[in-house]
Write a protein that holds these residues in place. Structure first.
Motif, PDB file in Angstrom:
ATOM      1  N   PRO A  20     -45.045   5.207 -26.889  1.00  0.00           N
ATOM      2  CA  PRO A  20     -45.196   6.263 -27.905  1.00  0.00           C
ATOM      3  C   PRO A  20     -44.592   5.873 -29.256  1.00  0.00           C
ATOM      4  O   PRO A  20     -44.972   6.434 -30.271  1.00  0.00           O
ATOM      5  CB  PRO A  20     -44.444   7.447 -27.298  1.00  0.00           C
ATOM      6  N   ASP A  21     -43.656   4.910 -29.257  1.00  0.00           N
ATOM      7  CA  ASP A  21     -43.059   4.489 -30.530  1.00  0.00           C
ATOM      8  C   ASP A  21     -44.085   3.848 -31.455  1.00  0.00           C
ATOM      9  O   ASP A  21     -43.849   3.709 -32.648  1.00  0.00           O
ATOM     10  CB  ASP A  21     -41.911   3.493 -30.271  1.00  0.00           C
ATOM     11  N   ILE A 429     -39.835   2.488 -16.234  1.00  0.00           N
ATOM     12  CA  ILE A 429     -38.410   2.537 -15.896  1.00  0.00           C
ATOM     13  C   ILE A 429     -37.806   3.767 -16.579  1.00  0.00           C
ATOM     14  O   ILE A 429     -38.001   3.990 -17.771  1.00  0.00           O
ATOM     15  CB  ILE A 429     -37.702   1.253 -16.398  1.00  0.00           C
ATOM     16  N   LEU A 430     -37.093   4.587 -15.801  1.00  0.00           N
ATOM     17  CA  LEU A 430     -36.483   5.811 -16.326  1.00  0.00           C
ATOM     18  C   LEU A 430     -34.981   5.629 -16.351  1.00  0.00           C
ATOM     19  O   LEU A 430     -34.360   5.465 -15.300  1.00  0.00           O
ATOM     20  CB  LEU A 430     -36.850   7.009 -15.437  1.00  0.00           C
ATOM     21  N   LYS A 431     -34.388   5.644 -17.547  1.00  0.00           N
ATOM     22  CA  LYS A 431     -32.939   5.421 -17.633  1.00  0.00           C
ATOM     23  C   LYS A 431     -32.183   6.738 -17.671  1.00  0.00           C
ATOM     24  O   LYS A 431     -32.732   7.754 -18.017  1.00  0.00           O
ATOM     25  CB  LYS A 431     -32.640   4.575 -18.870  1.00  0.00           C
TER      26      LYS A 431
ATOM     27  N   TYR B  91     -39.198  10.148 -24.168  1.00  0.00           N
ATOM     28  CA  TYR B  91     -39.157   8.813 -24.761  1.00  0.00           C
ATOM     29  C   TYR B  91     -38.212   8.868 -25.964  1.00  0.00           C
ATOM     30  O   TYR B  91     -38.494   9.528 -26.961  1.00  0.00           O
ATOM     31  CB  TYR B  91     -40.565   8.413 -25.193  1.00  0.00           C
ATOM     32  N   GLU B  94     -37.104   4.173 -28.016  1.00  0.00           N
ATOM     33  CA  GLU B  94     -37.970   3.171 -27.403  1.00  0.00           C
ATOM     34  C   GLU B  94     -37.707   2.956 -25.921  1.00  0.00           C
ATOM     35  O   GLU B  94     -37.911   1.869 -25.387  1.00  0.00           O
ATOM     36  CB  GLU B  94     -37.895   1.842 -28.179  1.00  0.00           C
ATOM     37  N   GLU B  95     -37.204   4.014 -25.257  1.00  0.00           N
ATOM     38  CA  GLU B  95     -37.001   3.938 -23.806  1.00  0.00           C
ATOM     39  C   GLU B  95     -37.401   5.262 -23.166  1.00  0.00           C
ATOM     40  O   GLU B  95     -37.256   6.320 -23.786  1.00  0.00           O
ATOM     41  CB  GLU B  95     -35.524   3.719 -23.489  1.00  0.00           C
ATOM     42  N   PHE B  96     -37.866   5.175 -21.919  1.00  0.00           N
ATOM     43  CA  PHE B  96     -38.074   6.409 -21.167  1.00  0.00           C
ATOM     44  C   PHE B  96     -36.753   6.798 -20.524  1.00  0.00           C
ATOM     45  O   PHE B  96     -36.021   5.946 -20.013  1.00  0.00           O
ATOM     46  CB  PHE B  96     -39.119   6.202 -20.063  1.00  0.00           C
TER      47      PHE B  96
END
Lengths: 431, 147
Positions: A20-21, A429-431, B91, B94-96
């Motif tokens: 999405p970025d 990957i979900l952080k 999001y 730049e990370e999920f």
């Protein structure tokens, strides 16, 4: 009433689902082997990047500008556009998938609805569910639906859905519609019309039918003229008959020897067979082309295309690879540096209505092939593409000793994204 | 009136399996036929919108007090509007990320993505930040046995 729903900048939009970025930023997708630009985001188009620009020229032409670059990832594009079609087919009485990013819909019996509103809602739904922006054109025939979708894409004011449902709207749209954008009018005919002073679809629609007939003597052009004037006459078969599946690639370097070329062609043929089985169809004609690099004027040039009819329509890897190899044998000439080859399968029909040739009946063999292909497809789905291939698809090892065990290496894809919808190893990957 | 026959081409591209045809068989009828019910099916019952469903793998321990551990698989549905208190995928930078959605400060112009681990701080999202909830987590699947 008809509709055409197509994905905006399809490949770029697929890449953006998991990035999405990159919304609002210039993004391009490259052809196989990272050769040239095949898809561009609106921002990339505005920068002046043209379709077909070779990748290596991007840095020279747009120095210091940040452009996100992706190798094409058809596994991802196929899966996400499949989801879009799944949403569409639950909304309409009938549909026809025209290409990877376009789907015709038939809206008979839905006339009582506010179709413009329906289209806007469908756009929102697809956008939310899959993350894919689409444009929707609605009109009384397919050619006008295509026209409407041009406006839906071009002008934000339509909110992604343009409806042509009156003669006034039809005229207004055609006056603003360039002749070379009209569906069914190829580049050659568009140039001919322009040279005659016909620049918009309206100019063409106002010509006399007799004149159109005499000038072009072409049923497709005549139907286009009729449809621009509001008639509904492009038969569904015209869409279907156009259907052919082509797998072709420019090589990473040049190829002069027959065995390597044959291995490439065997792989393209196998891919065509797999695509046929995926859509539950069979083909009756297998065509092969090969040519040298037309930009290398210092080298001898050669191009050839030939086709072969199968006795019984088939989607079996073995049969299609065999036919393609036979055709290649006929067109191959020693002494040329080949740059590109491809396999095209045509005469496509459903796999459960096969006409068997009287002299080619071998039901047992046929059933064996079908089962073999089903097992191979299953293994390749579970363990990744090309886990099992035909011997003829295997490349020779770089050191010349025996066969290589990695096949996909033949294609260059330095910037390929992951496959979060088709491989467990690639899920997000979900952080 | 002239009679014409219209040839209609069948569309064989899609197939519709027949659900049940209990009448056609030889032998003694099964007494269970009248009580037929489809088997439980996770694909059908847990994934209500297959077109909108995606999967993600949890990395780290920021949601550990919500019972979500490193290595779990999250089933994400994009068709659902996220509500206050939902576990969502967003999001950010730049990370999920997987967190609780906290909408209690919405009127004050910001929302928070709250972890379920006191060692982590909530992520504050202001109204003018470019931000979108990517999907809502419906289920997590955790491995209990290494295969």
């Amino acid at each position: 009433m008809y509709g055409i729903i197509d994905c905006d900048n399809c490949y770029v939009s697929c890449e953006r689902v998991f990035r999405p970025d990159l919304n609002g930023k210039p993004v391009v997708v490259l052809s196989n082997n990272d050769g040239c630009v095949v898809a561009r985001s609106n921002e990339a188009k505005r920068m002046g990047i043209k379709a077909g620009t070779p990748y290596y020229q991007l840095a020279e032409l747009f120095p210091g500008q940040k452009i996100a670059v992706f190798s094409s990832n058809y596994e991802l594009y196929g899966e996400l556009t499949g989801r879009v079609v799944d949403i569409i087919r639950k909304e309409v009485p009938a549909y026809f998938r025209y290409s990877i990013d376009e789907c015709f819909v038939y809206l008979d019996g839905m006339e009582h609805l506010d179709l413009k509103q329906w289209g806007e809602t469908l756009h929102k739904k697809i956008r939310q569910y899959v993350g894919m922006p689409v444009s929707i054109g609605l009109a009384p025939n397919k050619t006008l639906a295509k026209t409407a979708s041009y406006f839906a894409k071009k002008y934000q004011g339509y909110r992604h859905c343009c409806l042509i449902d009156s003669d006034e709207k039809r005229r207004k749209a055609l006056k603003l519609f360039p002749i070379d954008e009209v569906w069914g009018i190829g580049r050659r005919y568009a140039a001919k019309l322009q040279s005659m002073g016909i620049h918009t679809a309206y100019d063409f629609a106002e010509c006399h039918l007799e004149w159109v007939r005499l000038t072009f003597r072409n049923i497709v052009i005549e139907r286009t003229w009729r449809e621009l004037n509001g008639e509904d006459c492009v038969p569904n078969e015209q869409l279907a008959n156009k259907k052919s599946i082509c797998t072709s690639r420019s090589f990473n370097g040049m190829v002069a020897d027959f065995p390597t070329l044959r291995t490439h062609v065997a792989n393209y043929a196998a891919r065509c067979a797999e695509k046929l089985r995926m859509q539950r169809t069979v083909a009756s004609i297998v065509g092969v082309f090969a040519h040298t690099n037309p930009f290398r004027e210092d080298l001898a040039q050669y191009y050839n295309f030939q086709e072969q009819r199968l006795l019984t329509p088939s989607s079996s890897t073995t049969t299609i690879v065999q036919a393609a190899t036979d055709v290649l044998q006929k067109i191959f000439r020693e002494g040329y540096q080949y740059k590109k080859a491809g396999v095209i399968v045509m005469g496509i029909g459903p796999n459960n209505a096969i006409q068997q040739d009287l002299f080619d009946i071998n039901a047992e063999q046929f059933e064996k092939m079908r089962r073999l292909d089903a097992v191979v497809d299953r293994i390749n789905r579970l363990h990744g593409t090309e886990t099992i291939v035909l011997g003829s698809q295997q490349y020779t090892r770089k050191d010349g000793k025996g066969k290589a065990d990695v096949f996909a290496n033949a294609i260059k894809h330095d910037f390929r994204s992951k496959n979060p919808t088709t491989r467990w190893s690639d899920i997000i990957i979900l952080k | 009136m002239p009679k014409t026959i219209q040839i209609i081409n069948g569309d064989f591209a899609s197939q519709q399996p027949l659900q049940l045809a209990p009448g056609i068989k030889a032998g003694f009828p099964s007494p269970a036929d009248d009580y037929h019910h489809d088997s439980l099916d996770f694909n059908r019952d847990l994934i209500r919108h297959p077109e909108a469903t995606f999967y993600g793998r949890v990395v780290g321990d920021s949601m550990i007090d919500a019972g979500i551990n490193d290595g779990d698989i999250a089933v994400i549905d994009r068709s659902i509007e996220a509500k206050e208190g939902d576990v969502v995928v967003a999001y950010v930078n730049e990370e999920f990320t997987i967190k609780y959605l906290d909408l209690t400060h919405k009127d004050e112009g910001y929302i928070e993505l709250r972890p379920a681990n006191k060692n982590y701080k909530p992520i504050r999202i202001d109204a003018d930040d470019d931000f979108e909830v990517w999907g809502v987590v419906l289920w997590t699947i955790k491995p209990m046995h290494s295969l």
